[in-house]
Design an enzyme around this catalytic site. Structure first.
Site, mmCIF file in Angstrom:
data_model
loop_
_atom_site.group_PDB
_atom_site.id
_atom_site.type_symbol
_atom_site.label_atom_id
_atom_site.label_comp_id
_atom_site.label_asym_id
_atom_site.label_seq_id
_atom_site.Cartn_x
_atom_site.Cartn_y
_atom_site.Cartn_z
ATOM 1 N N HIS A 1 7.290 -0.080 1.184
ATOM 2 C CA HIS A 1 6.814 0.804 2.153
ATOM 3 C C HIS A 1 5.933 0.141 3.064
ATOM 4 C CE1 HIS A 1 6.804 4.817 3.875
ATOM 5 N NE2 HIS A 1 5.612 5.189 3.577
ATOM 6 N N ASP B 1 5.806 8.388 -1.488
ATOM 7 C CA ASP B 1 5.450 7.315 -0.667
ATOM 8 C C ASP B 1 3.750 7.108 -0.787
ATOM 9 O OD1 ASP B 1 7.867 7.275 -0.151
ATOM 10 O OD2 ASP B 1 7.741 7.913 2.110
ATOM 11 N N HIS C 1 1.300 0.327 6.251
ATOM 12 C CA HIS C 1 1.760 1.719 6.994
ATOM 13 C C HIS C 1 1.738 1.769 8.389
ATOM 14 C CE1 HIS C 1 2.526 6.071 6.955
ATOM 15 N NE2 HIS C 1 2.941 5.850 5.724
ATOM 16 N N HIS D 1 4.247 12.588 -1.244
ATOM 17 C CA HIS D 1 3.247 11.457 -1.340
ATOM 18 C C HIS D 1 2.144 11.717 -2.675
ATOM 19 C CE1 HIS D 1 4.974 12.445 2.747
ATOM 20 N NE2 HIS D 1 4.543 10.917 2.939
#
Length: 277
Positions: free
Chosen positions: A148, A97, A152, A242
């Site tokens: 995503h 991510d 964020h 990540h």
């Protein structure tokens, strides 16, 4: 008689050419005089200090995005995200991510390429916009790119309009750089609500969460990340790591250690496919 006809034809062609030139000049003048309208800047993200997981950083949103494209074929609207994926044998999914990051993502891609493994990258549109070459590489090497959001945020704190903007802008960048629109979506911090499921479906995306959280964003140490992946390994598991949002050198080193061990244990590392839920 023929001479008169020839002169008449030349006169008509000359008139048509003059009219076309005038029309082109007018169109160019109009284009120069009226540039594209600037869209409004996104509203600020959620308040600082709220308990958010699994990450605690914010990306600053950028302004400007193109007109929305026609919506692709819609998957069903779910009431909860997908946590596991089915597949033949000992199938697992590796997901990353918050990227792509110009330092850490290439190292992760190098490791995956070394072992001929495909993974899924849930990218933030803001990061993807600055690193489009990495999305092109992901496409060339067979990885899946998911959505995503743009900046964020915690989507459950946003209006429906803001959620759509976060999703649409990212899907647009992914399609331009990767070659196809994203078919998978992951909510930042795992914060889902009905609006995220509905809007994701409208944009042709399925919601994918995770089964094993490495918590690598806390930089717990390379060995701890490796242990969490290996202890949680099982058929259908979706691993969350990540490749941006902070120093991800531990995540890079951990992948180099646990990936060959998973392969030696008979695990098949693959990417999500619709219908395999």
């Amino acid at each position: 008689m023929k001479k008169d006809q020839l002169l008449s034809r030349r006169a008509l062609l000359t008139a048509a050419a003059a009219a076309g030139a005038a029309g082109t000049a007018g169109a160019l003048a109009a284009g120069l005089g009226n540039g594209p309208a600037r869209p409004p800047a996104p509203a600020p993200g959620p308040p600082q200090g709220s308990p958010l997981k699994p990450s605690a950083y914010r990306l600053q949103p950028l302004t400007g995005y193109g007109a929305p494209r026609a919506a692709p074929r819609r998957p069903p609207v779910r009431s909860e995200p997908i946590l596991r994926m089915t597949g033949p044998g000992r199938t697992m999914l590796l997901t990353f991510d918050d990227g792509p990051h110009p330092e850490y993502t290439p190292q992760i891609l190098d490791t995956l390429a070394k072992h001929d493994v495909r993974a899924t990258f849930f990218v933030c549109g803001e990061m993807a916009d600055y690193n489009r070459d990495l999305l092109s590489r992901m496409a060339d090497e067979g990885h899946v790119v998911g959505n995503h959001t743009w900046s964020h945020p915690q989507l459950t704190r946003l209006t429906r309009r803001r959620i759509r903007s976060e999703m649409e802008r990212t899907s647009e960048v992914v399609e331009q750089a990767y070659g196809d629109p994203p078919r998978w979506f992951r909510a930042p911090y795992g914060a889902w609500n009905r609006a995220t499921f509905e809007l994701g479906s409208e944009l042709g995306m399925e919601p994918l969460a995770w089964t094993v959280d490495t918590l690598d964003w806390t930089t717990p140490g390379t060995g701890t990340i490796v242990d969490r992946v290996e202890d949680g390994a099982a058929p259908g598991v979706v691993v969350l790591s990540h490749d941006a949002g902070g120093n991800r050198s531990q995540s890079v080193r951990a992948l180099r250690r646990y990936l060959p061990e998973l392969l030696d244990s008979g695990y098949h590392l693959t990417t999500p496919r619709r219908g395999r839920v």
